[in-house]
Design an enzyme around this catalytic site. Structure first.
Site, PDB file in Angstrom:
ATOM      1  N   GLU A  66      -3.164   1.123   1.370  1.00 21.08           N
ATOM      2  CA  GLU A  66      -2.300   2.202   1.222  1.00 21.08           C
ATOM      3  C   GLU A  66      -1.010   2.395   0.369  1.00 21.08           C
ATOM      4  O   GLU A  66      -0.772   2.984  -0.369  1.00 21.08           O
ATOM      5  CB  GLU A  66      -1.814   2.626   2.645  1.00 21.08           C
ATOM      6  CG  GLU A  66      -1.059   4.129   3.062  1.00 21.08           C
ATOM      7  CD  GLU A  66      -1.018   4.221   4.600  1.00 21.08           C
ATOM      8  OE1 GLU A  66      -2.039   4.028   5.258  1.00 21.08           O
ATOM      9  OE2 GLU A  66       0.332   3.886   5.014  1.00 21.08           O
ATOM     10  N   ASP A  67      -0.289   1.004   0.088  1.00 28.69           N
ATOM     11  CA  ASP A  67       0.792   0.757  -0.400  1.00 28.69           C
ATOM     12  C   ASP A  67       0.947   0.125  -1.878  1.00 28.69           C
ATOM     13  O   ASP A  67       1.787   0.140  -2.323  1.00 28.69           O
ATOM     14  CB  ASP A  67       1.876   0.129   0.567  1.00 28.69           C
ATOM     15  CG  ASP A  67       2.316   0.861   1.875  1.00 28.69           C
ATOM     16  OD1 ASP A  67       2.000   2.183   1.848  1.00 28.69           O
ATOM     17  OD2 ASP A  67       2.585   0.278   2.842  1.00 28.69           O
TER      18      ASP A  67
END
Ligand code: ZN
Length: 185
Positions: A66-67
């Site tokens: 996600e990051d």
């Protein structure tokens, strides 16, 4: 006797620490991202007695796709397909707004595998603790919405581990009290 593969866990921690090195927790005063990942993994082991390799590795890596630039394929190659599967179940589409992502987490909660349910619930318990104990530049309504959304998700995904359920419930109760206090100011 722990079932834990310590070399792999340290490898995952090192990998996550490097990949998240410039990430800070949103809204907090430069709180390093790795603190969150350690807190979730540590909570599973020391609060819930969970020592399954796949779960601990997934806990450390749950926000990495996600990051950061890490891909599902890279996780599968380094840490195995079961870890990659859980991480992908927990990966939000970051092109969507914050509110839509939280709503989707609720709508898709029912489809989560047992492993992903465990990480998601520990993630929520840990986040709620942080939201109500660190200085955070969120309005009280946003904190309340996070708590409400998490309680709704928890109602769907709890039941995998009793101690984890209790960690979440106690934290949510405590947070509701904090919310009342914060609302009075
Ligand atoms: Zn997380």
């Amino acid at each position: 006797m722990l079932a834990l593969a310590l070399p792999e866990l340290l490898e995952a921690l090192q990998f996550a620490a490097v990949k998240h090195q410039y990430d800070r927790r949103g809204g907090y005063d430069r709180l390093p991202y790795i603190n969150h990942l350690i807190k979730v993994a540590n909570g599973l082991v020391n609060r819930c007695g969970i020592t399954e390799d796949t779960l601990l590795l997934s806990a450390v890596l749950h926000d990495i796709v996600e990051d950061t630039d890490v891909t599902e394929k890279e996780i599968a190659e380094r840490f195995g397909y079961s870890v990659a599967d859980i991480v992908m179940e927990l990966t939000d589409d970051m092109s969507l707004s914050y509110e839509v992502r939280k709503q989707q987490q609720l709508e898709t909660a029912e489809r989560l595998s047992p492993g992903a349910r465990i990480i998601r619930l520990a993630d929520k318990a840990s986040n709620i603790e942080d939201i109500f104990s660190y200085p955070l530049d969120w309005p009280v309504d946003k904190k309340a919405a996070y708590l409400h959304n998490s309680v709704q998700i928890a109602a769907i995904i709890k039941g995998e581990n009793l101690r984890l359920d209790r960690w979440f419930e106690k934290t949510a109760e405590w947070a509701a009290q904090q919310l009342e206090k914060q609302r009075q100011f």
